[in-house]
Design an enzyme around this catalytic site. Structure first.
Site, PDB file in Angstrom:
ATOM      1  N   GLU A  94       0.797  -1.236  -0.103  1.00 27.92           N
ATOM      2  CA  GLU A  94      -0.060   0.151  -0.002  1.00 27.92           C
ATOM      3  C   GLU A  94       0.867   1.220   0.016  1.00 27.92           C
ATOM      4  O   GLU A  94       2.067   1.241   0.598  1.00 27.92           O
ATOM      5  CB  GLU A  94      -0.966   0.020   1.216  1.00 27.92           C
ATOM      6  CG  GLU A  94      -1.882  -1.059   1.281  1.00 27.92           C
ATOM      7  CD  GLU A  94      -2.708  -1.307   2.338  1.00 27.92           C
ATOM      8  OE1 GLU A  94      -3.762  -2.166   2.359  1.00 27.92           O
ATOM      9  OE2 GLU A  94      -2.643  -0.412   3.439  1.00 27.92           O
ATOM     10  N   CYS A 107       3.491   8.562   0.691  1.00 26.60           N
ATOM     11  CA  CYS A 107       3.841   7.545   1.951  1.00 26.60           C
ATOM     12  C   CYS A 107       3.986   6.272   1.233  1.00 26.60           C
ATOM     13  O   CYS A 107       2.870   5.687   0.710  1.00 26.60           O
ATOM     14  CB  CYS A 107       3.020   7.612   2.973  1.00 26.60           C
ATOM     15  SG  CYS A 107       3.251   6.248   4.187  1.00 26.60           S
ATOM     16  N   CYS A 114       5.442  -6.839   7.265  1.00 31.96           N
ATOM     17  CA  CYS A 114       6.691  -6.691   8.232  1.00 31.96           C
ATOM     18  C   CYS A 114       7.057  -7.726   9.259  1.00 31.96           C
ATOM     19  O   CYS A 114       5.989  -8.372   9.701  1.00 31.96           O
ATOM     20  CB  CYS A 114       6.092  -5.258   8.884  1.00 31.96           C
ATOM     21  SG  CYS A 114       7.580  -4.893   9.801  1.00 31.96           S
ATOM     22  N   CYS A 118       5.187  -4.339  15.888  1.00 26.32           N
ATOM     23  CA  CYS A 118       5.011  -3.276  16.788  1.00 26.32           C
ATOM     24  C   CYS A 118       3.527  -3.405  17.311  1.00 26.32           C
ATOM     25  O   CYS A 118       2.554  -3.559  16.316  1.00 26.32           O
ATOM     26  CB  CYS A 118       5.339  -1.897  16.416  1.00 26.32           C
ATOM     27  SG  CYS A 118       6.858  -1.711  15.804  1.00 26.32           S
ATOM     28  N   CYS A 121       0.487  -1.468  15.418  1.00 28.22           N
ATOM     29  CA  CYS A 121       0.410  -1.051  13.929  1.00 28.22           C
ATOM     30  C   CYS A 121      -0.119  -2.280  13.396  1.00 28.22           C
ATOM     31  O   CYS A 121       0.123  -3.446  13.701  1.00 28.22           O
ATOM     32  CB  CYS A 121       1.938  -0.988  13.410  1.00 28.22           C
ATOM     33  SG  CYS A 121       2.115  -1.233  11.618  1.00 28.22           S
ATOM     34  N   GLY A 165       6.389  -2.010   6.374  1.00 21.01           N
ATOM     35  CA  GLY A 165       7.654  -2.526   6.315  1.00 21.01           C
ATOM     36  C   GLY A 165       8.609  -1.717   7.101  1.00 21.01           C
ATOM     37  O   GLY A 165       8.283  -0.358   7.306  1.00 21.01           O
ATOM     38  N   GLU A 166       9.742  -2.298   7.537  1.00 21.73           N
ATOM     39  CA  GLU A 166      10.885  -1.413   8.157  1.00 21.73           C
ATOM     40  C   GLU A 166      12.065  -1.159   7.110  1.00 21.73           C
ATOM     41  O   GLU A 166      12.545  -2.107   6.849  1.00 21.73           O
ATOM     42  CB  GLU A 166      11.240  -2.367   9.220  1.00 21.73           C
ATOM     43  CG  GLU A 166      12.981  -1.828   9.878  1.00 21.73           C
ATOM     44  CD  GLU A 166      12.973  -0.408  10.124  1.00 21.73           C
ATOM     45  OE1 GLU A 166      12.031   0.143  11.031  1.00 21.73           O
ATOM     46  OE2 GLU A 166      13.963   0.358   9.744  1.00 21.73           O
ATOM     47  N   SER A 197      11.885   6.532   7.681  1.00 19.46           N
ATOM     48  CA  SER A 197      11.441   6.203   8.918  1.00 19.46           C
ATOM     49  C   SER A 197      11.571   5.106   9.380  1.00 19.46           C
ATOM     50  O   SER A 197      11.152   3.995   8.806  1.00 19.46           O
ATOM     51  CB  SER A 197       9.962   6.641   9.137  1.00 19.46           C
ATOM     52  OG  SER A 197       9.518   6.232  10.435  1.00 19.46           O
ATOM     53  N   SER A 220      10.655   6.016  14.892  1.00 19.49           N
ATOM     54  CA  SER A 220       9.523   5.741  15.503  1.00 19.49           C
ATOM     55  C   SER A 220       9.971   5.448  17.342  1.00 19.49           C
ATOM     56  O   SER A 220      10.404   4.324  17.316  1.00 19.49           O
ATOM     57  CB  SER A 220       9.037   4.342  14.987  1.00 19.49           C
ATOM     58  OG  SER A 220       8.344   4.612  13.855  1.00 19.49           O
ATOM     59  N   LEU A 221       9.685   6.488  18.041  1.00 26.59           N
ATOM     60  CA  LEU A 221       9.909   6.590  19.197  1.00 26.59           C
ATOM     61  C   LEU A 221       9.018   5.847  20.272  1.00 26.59           C
ATOM     62  O   LEU A 221       9.207   4.671  20.923  1.00 26.59           O
ATOM     63  CB  LEU A 221      10.673   7.747  19.819  1.00 26.59           C
ATOM     64  CG  LEU A 221      11.350   7.904  20.987  1.00 26.59           C
ATOM     65  CD1 LEU A 221      12.652   7.029  21.037  1.00 26.59           C
ATOM     66  CD2 LEU A 221      11.755   9.122  21.544  1.00 26.59           C
ATOM     67  N   HIS A 222       7.852   6.615  20.576  1.00 27.57           N
ATOM     68  CA  HIS A 222       6.634   6.388  21.057  1.00 27.57           C
ATOM     69  C   HIS A 222       6.795   5.859  22.564  1.00 27.57           C
ATOM     70  O   HIS A 222       5.854   5.843  23.331  1.00 27.57           O
ATOM     71  CB  HIS A 222       5.974   4.964  20.294  1.00 27.57           C
ATOM     72  CG  HIS A 222       6.150   5.080  19.009  1.00 27.57           C
ATOM     73  ND1 HIS A 222       5.445   6.064  18.546  1.00 27.57           N
ATOM     74  CD2 HIS A 222       6.411   4.400  17.972  1.00 27.57           C
ATOM     75  CE1 HIS A 222       5.462   5.990  17.046  1.00 27.57           C
ATOM     76  NE2 HIS A 222       6.011   4.769  16.951  1.00 27.57           N
ATOM     77  N   ASN A 296      -4.476   6.064  15.367  1.00 23.56           N
ATOM     78  CA  ASN A 296      -5.601   5.545  14.565  1.00 23.56           C
ATOM     79  C   ASN A 296      -5.996   4.142  14.960  1.00 23.56           C
ATOM     80  O   ASN A 296      -5.176   3.299  14.850  1.00 23.56           O
ATOM     81  CB  ASN A 296      -5.466   5.538  12.961  1.00 23.56           C
ATOM     82  CG  ASN A 296      -4.930   6.895  12.686  1.00 23.56           C
ATOM     83  OD1 ASN A 296      -5.674   7.625  12.539  1.00 23.56           O
ATOM     84  ND2 ASN A 296      -3.588   6.817  12.326  1.00 23.56           N
ATOM     85  N   CYS A 339      -1.692   6.303   9.517  1.00 26.26           N
ATOM     86  CA  CYS A 339      -0.739   5.849  10.073  1.00 26.26           C
ATOM     87  C   CYS A 339      -0.815   4.573  10.982  1.00 26.26           C
ATOM     88  O   CYS A 339      -1.822   4.698  11.664  1.00 26.26           O
ATOM     89  CB  CYS A 339      -0.022   6.890  10.990  1.00 26.26           C
ATOM     90  SG  CYS A 339       1.681   7.751  10.680  1.00 26.26           S
TER      91      CYS A 339
END
Ligand code: SF4
Length: 347
Positions: A94, A107, A114, A118, A121, A165-166, A197, A220-222, A296, A339
């Protein structure tokens, strides 16, 4: 026995020049092919009109061209457009076009699925199918840009590698795709318009710093607590906050590019005053910016987005401590384009 043909978009221009020389053709033919493939995205050797039949036959004998196609697209009530791209294997990845003020941001995905799971996600809920090759990553940008020019009358202004994906688990192909997006053979976009990212694969952050990359880096800290971050993101168990910080200091020293910390606000999980204070402390250790992101909801999720009050308090505490902070509202949620929502139902 049939020879296995190479995907021409996986080799370099130098390799294609060598190929033409080896086959007793002029090496400048390689540049002509390159322009067809990358600038015009003509992925059919027969349509490369400045090549003779003998060059075309020679290319067809030794190379193939893997590509992706647009399967569907869905337009959100806020104007965000979600694209479903089909790979040759029929798997789907996507991409999203986000129109916002004077910006048109694409994006894009770097992997089909992936492996990192996480917990907040949707992509993490589907298994890794495979890494995308440079052409498949480039095609997403090309198609979304074509759509932008047709429907918004201007090209993309920004590209973010924040889809499925990473990127740093496929970093060689990601770097190659960026090379073509920025090259005069390709789309000639500025590096400054590109952001990659990552969850924070520290080894690769140092490696790309050594390579002197010029694109922007988002992390991506969070959470700025190891205990909580390890619960949210498995990667923190092997690449913890100390090693992440270490790699980011190294990255900034080499590139002078300030990383952006992405922080999705989860109600009652990482949005307290204490969480904000920890984040401030972490931010003070190296130049950075912070993007706070509205959560989201995804299917089967245990999380909820933060309340307005908690969000405002969090932002104010960061601002009071002179942290550069932006708040990003959810976009495209009604078509699952926001996201953390990219997990197509077709795979
Ligand atoms: S946030 Fe990124 S790395 Fe984590 S599961 Fe989702 S796609 Fe993978």
């Amino acid at each position: 026995m049939n020879e296995i043909k190479l995907d021409i978009r996986e080799i370099s221009l130098g390799q294609l020049k060598d190929f033409f020389i080896e086959k007793s053709h002029k090496s400048f033919r390689a540049a002509q092919v390159w322009e067809w493939i990358w600038k015009h995205r003509v992925l059919n050797f027969d349509k490369m009109t400045n090549l003779s039949l003998k060059h075309i036959q020679c290319l067809k004998k030794h190379y193939t061209i893997k590509k992706i196609n647009i399967l569907e697209f869905h337009i959100s009530s806020d104007g965000t457009v979600k694209f479903l791209f089909e790979l040759e294997s029929k798997k789907v990845v996507e991409g999203v076009l986000i129109p916002q003020r004077n910006r048109l941001t694409a994006c894009i995905s770097s992997q089909a699925g992936c492996s990192l799971a996480c917990t907040f996600c949707a992509t993490g809920q589907i298994k890794l199918h495979r890494n995308l090759n440079p052409g498949e990553i480039y095609d997403q940008v090309f198609f979304i840009n074509q759509y932008a020019v047709k429907h918004f009358k201007k090209p993309l202004t920004n590209i973010v590698y924040m889809g499925m994906g990473e990127p740093f688990l496929n970093y060689k192909n990601v770097l190659k795709s960026i090379h073509y997006i920025t090259s005069s053979f390709g789309m000639a976009m500025s590096y400054k318009r590109i952001t990659v990212s990552t969850v924070g694969i520290t080894k690769i952050i140092k490696k790309i710093a050594d390579e002197g990359v010029k694109f922007n880096l988002a992390i991506s800290l969070h959470s700025a607590s190891n205990t909580l971050r390890s619960k949210l993101m498995d990667i923190n168990k092997t690449n913890d906050l100390d090693s992440l910080l270490n790699s980011l200091i190294y990255f900034y020293d080499k590139t002078r590019i300030k990383p952006t910390y992405e922080y999705v606000l989860l109600s009652g999980v990482n949005d307290s005053e204490q969480d904000a204070k920890l984040l401030v402390k972490f931010c003070k250790k190296n130049p950075c910016k912070v993007n706070l992101i509205e959560y989201n909801k995804v299917a089967n999720s245990i999380y909820e987005k933060s309340t307005n009050l908690a969000t405002i308090k969090f932002i104010k505490l960061l601002e009071k401590n002179n942290i550069l902070v932006k708040f990003r509202r959810s976009r495209g949620a009604d078509v699952n384009a926001a996201c953390g929502q990219l997990a197509n139902k077709i795979n």
